[in-house]
Motif scaffolding. Structure first.
Motif: not given
Length: 154
Positions: A10-15, A133-154
């Protein structure tokens, strides 16, 4: 131990989220400065990009969804751009009221000019940052975005 790991997660994702918010603010300010002389803002540039990069002309609601923004905000920007002759509306054969948005010649020129300014800016920004590092960050941010899209019902 599981509770401690959960707390650390929780602390890591919040940061991470807070850093993304700070980065977003800096990107918007930098984008505003970059395209100001073109009569654009970061928000207008983002909308032009969504229109330009869409494989086919789309209605406002689809453009807004692809950007992760609300339709009303995107509609307001598109109406302003239409008033300035940067975008135009076309009839949508699939929906009577949801007209398609397209770039005009003026809009295509503005987007091309903004892209031309963005290239050296992006190159300077990427300097000394590891490509992996840029590619890894892009992958991580994409995973988070997709997770939020699922949570939003998209």
């Amino acid at each position: 131990m599981k509770q401690e790991q959960a707390t650390q997660s929780v602390e890591a994702i919040t940061a991470l989220i807070l850093e993304i918010f700070r980065l977003n603010g800096r990107l918007l300010a930098a984008g505003d400065r970059l395209v100001a002389d073109l009569g654009l803002t970061s928000a207008r540039w983002q909308v032009l990009g969504a229109i330009a990069l869409a494989p086919i002309p789309e209605p406002v609601a689809h453009l807004a969804r692809s950007m992760g923004l609300n339709r009303q905000g995107v509609q307001r920007i598109i109406n302003e751009l239409a008033g300035e002759g940067i975008v135009a509306f076309r009839d949508n054969p699939n929906h009577r009221r949801a007209r398609l948005v397209v770039l005009t010649q003026k809009g295509s020129a503005a987007y091309a000019a903004a892209s031309h300014l963005q290239q050296p800016w992006a190159q300077a920004l990427a300097e000394s940052i590891d490509m992996g590092d840029m590619r890894q960050a892009t992958l991580l941010l994409g995973r988070l975005r997709r997770r939020l899209e699922v949570d939003d019902g998209e």
